[in-house]
Design a protein around this motif. Structure first.
Motif, PDB file in Angstrom:
ATOM      1  N   PHE A 224      52.562  65.197  59.566  1.00 55.19           N
ATOM      2  CA  PHE A 224      51.148  64.807  59.609  1.00 55.19           C
ATOM      3  C   PHE A 224      51.000  63.320  59.291  1.00 55.19           C
ATOM      4  CE2 PHE A 224      46.985  64.594  57.313  1.00 55.19           C
ATOM      5  CZ  PHE A 224      46.157  64.937  58.369  1.00 55.19           C
ATOM      6  N   THR A 225      51.667  62.850  58.255  1.00 56.32           N
ATOM      7  CA  THR A 225      51.527  61.441  57.874  1.00 56.32           C
ATOM      8  C   THR A 225      52.248  60.519  58.853  1.00 56.32           C
ATOM      9  OG1 THR A 225      53.377  61.696  56.310  1.00 56.32           O
ATOM     10  CG2 THR A 225      51.146  61.922  55.432  1.00 56.32           C
ATOM     11  N   ASP A 226      53.290  61.004  59.502  1.00 56.56           N
ATOM     12  CA  ASP A 226      53.921  60.200  60.564  1.00 56.56           C
ATOM     13  C   ASP A 226      52.932  59.957  61.693  1.00 56.56           C
ATOM     14  OD1 ASP A 226      56.336  59.973  59.263  1.00 56.56           O
ATOM     15  OD2 ASP A 226      57.341  61.543  60.410  1.00 56.56           O
ATOM     16  N   ARG A 227      52.149  60.961  62.019  1.00 51.12           N
ATOM     17  CA  ARG A 227      51.149  60.812  63.075  1.00 51.12           C
ATOM     18  C   ARG A 227      50.028  59.872  62.632  1.00 51.12           C
ATOM     19  NH1 ARG A 227      49.315  66.589  65.016  1.00 51.12           N
ATOM     20  NH2 ARG A 227      48.280  65.333  66.646  1.00 51.12           N
ATOM     21  N   ILE A 228      49.707  59.907  61.342  1.00 50.72           N
ATOM     22  CA  ILE A 228      48.733  58.945  60.812  1.00 50.72           C
ATOM     23  C   ILE A 228      49.259  57.525  60.962  1.00 50.72           C
ATOM     24  CG2 ILE A 228      47.618  58.129  58.701  1.00 50.72           C
ATOM     25  CD1 ILE A 228      47.459  61.039  57.772  1.00 50.72           C
ATOM     26  N   ALA A 229      50.524  57.330  60.604  1.00 45.42           N
ATOM     27  CA  ALA A 229      51.132  56.000  60.715  1.00 45.42           C
ATOM     28  C   ALA A 229      51.129  55.509  62.158  1.00 45.42           C
ATOM     29  CB  ALA A 229      52.556  56.035  60.165  1.00 45.42           C
TER      30      ALA A 229
ATOM     31  N   ARG B 214      48.994  55.999  64.319  1.00 47.04           N
ATOM     32  CA  ARG B 214      47.626  55.620  64.686  1.00 47.04           C
ATOM     33  C   ARG B 214      47.081  54.500  63.815  1.00 47.04           C
ATOM     34  NH1 ARG B 214      48.778  60.536  66.240  1.00 47.04           N
ATOM     35  NH2 ARG B 214      47.661  61.579  67.948  1.00 47.04           N
ATOM     36  N   GLY B 215      47.961  53.850  63.078  1.00 48.14           N
ATOM     37  CA  GLY B 215      47.552  52.676  62.323  1.00 48.14           C
ATOM     38  C   GLY B 215      47.318  52.888  60.844  1.00 48.14           C
TER      39      GLY B 215
ATOM     40  N   ALA C  95      52.534  56.001  54.938  1.00 46.50           N
ATOM     41  CA  ALA C  95      51.876  55.905  56.245  1.00 46.50           C
ATOM     42  C   ALA C  95      51.026  54.657  56.354  1.00 46.50           C
ATOM     43  CB  ALA C  95      51.023  57.148  56.495  1.00 46.50           C
ATOM     44  N   GLY C  96      50.615  54.116  55.209  1.00 45.04           N
ATOM     45  CA  GLY C  96      49.821  52.895  55.200  1.00 45.04           C
ATOM     46  C   GLY C  96      48.331  53.172  55.234  1.00 45.04           C
ATOM     47  N   GLY C  97      47.577  52.193  54.754  1.00 52.69           N
ATOM     48  CA  GLY C  97      46.133  52.293  54.807  1.00 52.69           C
ATOM     49  C   GLY C  97      45.508  53.122  53.711  1.00 52.69           C
ATOM     50  N   PHE C  98      46.293  53.553  52.731  1.00 50.73           N
ATOM     51  CA  PHE C  98      45.757  54.383  51.647  1.00 50.73           C
ATOM     52  C   PHE C  98      45.869  53.664  50.308  1.00 50.73           C
ATOM     53  CE2 PHE C  98      46.683  57.764  54.793  1.00 50.73           C
ATOM     54  CZ  PHE C  98      45.403  58.297  54.876  1.00 50.73           C
ATOM     55  N   ASN C  99      45.468  52.418  50.295  1.00 54.77           N
ATOM     56  CA  ASN C  99      45.402  51.682  49.037  1.00 54.77           C
ATOM     57  C   ASN C  99      44.318  52.261  48.138  1.00 54.77           C
ATOM     58  OD1 ASN C  99      46.170  49.363  47.382  1.00 54.77           O
ATOM     59  ND2 ASN C  99      44.171  48.518  47.905  1.00 54.77           N
TER      60      ASN C  99
ATOM     61  N   ASP D  51      40.694  56.902  58.701  1.00 56.92           N
ATOM     62  CA  ASP D  51      40.232  57.045  60.089  1.00 56.92           C
ATOM     63  C   ASP D  51      41.319  57.653  60.963  1.00 56.92           C
ATOM     64  OD1 ASP D  51      37.792  56.005  59.437  1.00 56.92           O
ATOM     65  OD2 ASP D  51      38.195  54.002  60.236  1.00 56.92           O
ATOM     66  N   ALA D  52      42.550  57.211  60.754  1.00 56.23           N
ATOM     67  CA  ALA D  52      43.663  57.756  61.522  1.00 56.23           C
ATOM     68  C   ALA D  52      43.885  59.221  61.190  1.00 56.23           C
ATOM     69  CB  ALA D  52      44.937  56.947  61.255  1.00 56.23           C
ATOM     70  N   ALA D  53      43.738  59.593  59.913  1.00 54.98           N
ATOM     71  CA  ALA D  53      43.884  61.001  59.526  1.00 54.98           C
ATOM     72  C   ALA D  53      42.841  61.861  60.218  1.00 54.98           C
ATOM     73  CB  ALA D  53      43.770  61.139  58.010  1.00 54.98           C
ATOM     74  N   GLU D  54      41.618  61.372  60.295  1.00 56.23           N
ATOM     75  CA  GLU D  54      40.570  62.122  60.984  1.00 56.23           C
ATOM     76  C   GLU D  54      40.899  62.288  62.461  1.00 56.23           C
ATOM     77  OE1 GLU D  54      36.366  61.441  59.912  1.00 56.23           O
ATOM     78  OE2 GLU D  54      37.131  59.792  58.683  1.00 56.23           O
ATOM     79  N   ARG D  55      41.453  61.258  63.078  1.00 58.11           N
ATOM     80  CA  ARG D  55      41.811  61.357  64.501  1.00 58.11           C
ATOM     81  C   ARG D  55      42.941  62.353  64.722  1.00 58.11           C
ATOM     82  NH1 ARG D  55      41.259  55.718  64.176  1.00 58.11           N
ATOM     83  NH2 ARG D  55      43.511  55.379  64.368  1.00 58.11           N
TER      84      ARG D  55
END
Length: 290
Positions: free
Chosen positions: A79-84, A86-87, A48-52, A91-95
């Motif tokens: 769930f992770t597709d929706r995170i992706a 949102r960027g 999904a990205g953003g989880f370095n 932060d995207a997971a919380e949204r």
């Protein structure tokens, strides 16, 4: 491929972290909340990205578990597709969670969610009691031997010897500096401080291109290869090219991390990988050094 400098990720490239960092993610959530995600689902968050930052991935996995208890009815990949979408990232997971639950359920999730406790457990599981006390300057509360001891080295000494003899070699990793030191020493790679970026050296993290473009400048390299084990590693190289078009950045994916087989190869190529190799030890042939 031609290169003036080679930059390496650590996890999944130099050392195998399937039974260390990824195990700590899953077991930290389990210990704090009594439920967790399968280890195989960690890759969906990575993709999904953003989880370095694996601490933040742990927090997001805990959010998913807590939200599922409150009525979030979807598999991890949805769930992770929706995170992706949102960027990516925490932060995207919380949204996503906020958009999925009614206010009263969301309030219960937020009350139960404890990133600070998750980090404490994660670090104790990963480092073990003695190293945790040393690096975190805190008294351990768990009797843990440390998953950091379960990280087989993936790179062969001959590969590193050939690479370092022919190219300036840098490192860009999401590890904290102290943990990067341990992994690099275990792998047998000595990298000067000015030729590496860790979690402690830059705020943005991958796939932001700052670390990679800065190393290119420090090496005075026109052609840079970045070898990594996640899609964000490839995105880092792509973003570097867009940010710094006067230099050529090539992302090379390895199949020794969470992305494996033909599916992993296709995912890398879809993100713009210049090449995909079975392991770091095949990089020399790609560079024409073998």
């Amino acid at each position: 491929m031609n290169a003036d400098a080679v930059v390496l990720d650590i996890d999944g490239v130099l050392v195998d972290v399937a039974d260390s960092y990824r195990r700590a993610i899953v077991e930290s959530v389990s210990r704090v909340y009594g439920d967790t995600i399968p280890k195989s689902d960690v890759q969906a968050f990575k993709d999904a990205g953003g989880f370095n930052n694996d601490w933040e991935l742990t927090y997001a996995a805990a959010l998913y578990v807590l939200a599922s208890r409150e009525g979030l009815d979807q598999p991890v990949e949805a769930f992770t597709d929706r995170i992706a979408e949102r960027g990516g990232g925490l932060d995207a997971a919380e949204r996503v969670v906020a958009d999925s639950l009614p206010d009263d359920a969301l309030a219960r999730v937020r009350d139960a969610w404890n990133p600070g406790r998750l980090r404490e457990v994660f670090q104790q599981l990963y480092l073990g009691g003695e190293l945790y006390a040393d690096l975190e300057d805190a008294e351990p509360t768990l009797d843990a031997r440390g998953y950091i001891n379960d990280e087989p080295v993936l790179v062969e000494p001959e590969t590193l010897a050939e690479l370092t003899a022919n190219y300036p070699v840098g490192v860009v990793t999401g590890r904290p500096a102290a943990e990067a030191d341990i992994a690099l020493e275990r792998a047998g790679l000595d990298v000067a401080d000015e030729h590496r970026f860790t979690m402690d050296d830059w705020e943005q993290g991958k796939p932001h291109p700052h670390a990679l473009t800065t190393l290119a400048e420090r090496f005075d390299a026109e052609r840079v290869i970045f070898v990594g084990d996640t899609l964000d590693d490839i995105r880092t190289a792509v973003n570097a090219t867009e940010t710094n078009p006067d230099r050529d950045y090539s992302g090379v994916g390895v199949l020794t991390g969470g992305l494996t087989g033909e599916e992993g190869r296709r995912k890398y190529e879809a993100e713009g990988a210049t090449a995909v190799v079975d392991s770091i030890n095949d990089l020399l042939a790609l560079l024409g050094e073998d």
